[in-house]
Design an enzyme around this catalytic site. Structure first.
Site, PDB file in Angstrom:
ATOM      1  N   LYS A  42      19.046 -17.477  26.907  1.00  0.00           N
ATOM      2  CA  LYS A  42      18.823 -18.932  27.209  1.00  0.00           C
ATOM      3  C   LYS A  42      18.664 -19.901  28.093  1.00  0.00           C
ATOM      4  O   LYS A  42      19.920 -19.533  28.624  1.00  0.00           O
ATOM      5  CB  LYS A  42      18.645 -19.431  25.461  1.00  0.00           C
ATOM      6  CG  LYS A  42      17.552 -20.356  25.753  1.00  0.00           C
ATOM      7  CD  LYS A  42      18.007 -20.723  24.211  1.00  0.00           C
ATOM      8  CE  LYS A  42      16.469 -22.796  24.430  1.00  0.00           C
ATOM      9  NZ  LYS A  42      17.023 -23.028  22.568  1.00  0.00           N
TER      10      LYS A  42
ATOM     11  N   SER B 267      12.978 -23.916  20.287  1.00  0.00           N
ATOM     12  CA  SER B 267      12.699 -23.894  21.522  1.00  0.00           C
ATOM     13  C   SER B 267      13.354 -22.462  22.136  1.00  0.00           C
ATOM     14  O   SER B 267      13.045 -21.773  23.110  1.00  0.00           O
ATOM     15  CB  SER B 267      13.819 -25.316  22.227  1.00  0.00           C
ATOM     16  OG  SER B 267      15.104 -25.043  22.438  1.00  0.00           O
TER      17      SER B 267
ATOM     18  N   SER C  12      16.111 -24.684  16.762  1.00  0.00           N
ATOM     19  CA  SER C  12      16.159 -23.417  17.833  1.00  0.00           C
ATOM     20  C   SER C  12      16.453 -22.050  17.706  1.00  0.00           C
ATOM     21  O   SER C  12      15.959 -20.769  18.480  1.00  0.00           O
ATOM     22  CB  SER C  12      16.200 -24.001  19.011  1.00  0.00           C
ATOM     23  OG  SER C  12      15.684 -25.174  19.361  1.00  0.00           O
TER      24      SER C  12
END
Length: 491
Positions: free
Chosen positions: A85, A160, A184
């Site tokens: 990520k 996210s 997330s």
């Protein structure tokens, strides 16, 4: 060597096939690179690719397999691709934090969590999209564009860790690194039909979590076994971290070989812990499915309520710490930060040290009250992962255009059940036990355990996985340019 690789193979099975020399790390890497070439222009899961580095790392992994005296000489995920990520640093790659205001300079060194992945033998596949600073549970940004759900490209995949969920759900990666500061990991797992575990606070440490005390690293995967095996990689004592516990004595993967204890007390939370938020019937139905399965397995549903504080008090406690996260991100051009984050950064910088300390104290007090009540009442708690199905792209921006925080407030139904357990620090997992009949979208259910009881949580998730197999469910990729060339990567 195999001429065709199923890109939806769970990571532990893929690693075993590499160790047995049934597939080559080079074949595996080419499989996922090809799928990314063909699917990602529509889905937008990746924000940074380094294909030649991937090929070089895969070639080196193949050479190591050839040299190894036995499979035991190789690390557990040797040759398995994994994307990271774009909120953590990878040496030599830029870190944008999802922001057009960030610089493009390559990182000097890798985050500790990335180093653990490398030590475990993973081949880093690239970087995945995230909302700016990870503050929204979707990715629709100036910097990284719109990331779309492979189950329905007109809907969000959650966030996210948006790109992480999409990459795994669409078969562009066997699993993916993700981070969770308010849901997330669990939210995109629910929205895309995956497994997502948020570990106990402190169990996994990394150097660049933006919401200290609330955030942690983990992964989104296709199976409970993958989640347990990745946790074995990440849950290692970090002598440089402030609160890192000793490495667990027993592996989490080994815990899956043991059945759940009999007669567990199962609590239920289906009313959203914020006023004015209704739970979608599909999300409630998913909880009912889980409760029936646990009851049939001999566990006891109890009606003791979780001792939650008033909603406003809980939100204030969460925001006191969470708001500070994006304020510390290094920026090359602060004027290009998105409006909601400009507002959040301004609010965070207006908080003096006394107010922040009071926010931390209040958060710790609330956390203790909730956890003590949990321990007195339950062994496991079942909740919806989200209060709604994955919202449509663009729906977050409804409301007065002069309100920079409207998207943030409109996203409350997505994270209302997950963020509570970032405050308490308890382990929580989302499992994809249900699909909505009307839309075909996956629906996750969240299980929560006492701190440090990931073993119990994983065994419960495994029970549900066996009762409601989800491995065979794949998103309808028609119209997304699915792989058309057989041989390197089957579909």
């Amino acid at each position: 060597m195999s001429s065709s690789i199923d890109p939806f193979t769970p990571a532990v099975e893929l690693a075993a096939a590499i160790r047995r020399k049934e597939v080559s790390p080079v074949e595996v890497a080419e499989c996922y690179l090809r799928r990314t070439d063909e699917l990602d222009p529509r889905l937008n899961a990746f924000c940074h690719r380094a294909d030649e580095e991937v090929r070089a790392a895969a070639s080196a992994a193949a050479d190591a397999v050839a040299r190894a005296g036995s499979a035991d000489d190789l690390p557990p995920f040797h040759g398995v691709p994994l994307p990271v990520k774009d909120l953590v640093e990878v040496a030599g790659w830029p870190t944008t934090y999802g922001s057009a205001g960030a610089g493009k300079e390559p990182a000097a060194e890798s985050d500790p969590v990335v180093r653990r992945f490398l030590d475990a033998g993973f081949v880093l596949l690239g970087k995945t999209t995230t909302s700016e600073f990870g503050t929204l549970p979707f990715t629709e940004s100036e910097a990284l564009g719109i990331t779309r759900n492979p189950w329905d490209p007109e809907r969000t995949p959650g966030g996210s860790s948006s790109g992480a969920g999409v990459a795994v759900a669409a078969g562009m990666a066997p699993l993916a690194h993700a981070e969770d500061g308010g849901g997330s990991i669990r939210v995109p797992a629910s929205c895309t039909g995956l497994v997502g575990l948020k570990p106990t606070r402190g169990l996994v440490t990394n150097g660049t979590v933006l919401v200290e005390g609330l955030g942690t690293s983990g992964a989104v995967t296709r199976s409970v076994a993958d989640t347990a095996a990745v946790l074995d990689v990440l849950a290692r004592h970090d002598p440089g971290a402030w609160w890192s516990p000793p490495t667990p004595r027993r592996s989490f993967a080994a815990a899956l070989e043991t059945d759940l204890p009999a007669g567990l007390r199962i609590g239920v939370l289906t009313d959203a812990p914020l006023d004015g938020i209704d739970v979608d019937p599909a999300c409630a139905a998913a909880v009912d499915t889980v409760l029936r399965t646990l009851e049939e397995a001999g566990h006891r549903i109890v009606d003791t309520p979780l001792p939650l504080p008033p909603a406003g008090e809980l939100v204030a406690a969460f925001i006191a710490i969470w708001n500070i996260g994006g304020a510390g991100v290094p920026l090359a051009d602060p004027d290009r930060v998105e409006p909601h984050n400009r507002a959040l950064r301004a609010a965070a910088r207006a908080i003096d040290s006394w107010a922040y300390a009071e926010g931390v104290r209040r958060t710790q007090h609330l956390s203790r009250r909730i956890v003590e009540g949990f321990l007195a009442g339950f062994d496991l708690l079942v909740t919806p992962t989200t209060a709604c199905l994955p919202p449509r792209i663009g729906s977050w921006w409804a409301g007065p255009q002069d309100d920079p925080l409207r998207a943030f407030r409109n996203s409350y139904p997505v994270g209302v059940f997950t963020s509570v357990f970032n405050v308490t620090g308890q382990p929580a997992i989302s499992v994809p036990v249900h699909h909505d009949d009307a839309t075909g979208l996956p629906v996750g259910v969240q299980l929560v355990a006492a701190p440090w009881r990931e073993d119990l949580l994983l065994r419960a998730a495994r029970l549900l996985e066996l009762a409601h197999p989800w491995a065979g469910r794949r998103p309808p990729l028609a119209g997304l340019n699915p792989p058309s060339t057989p041989g390197a990567c089957g579909d």
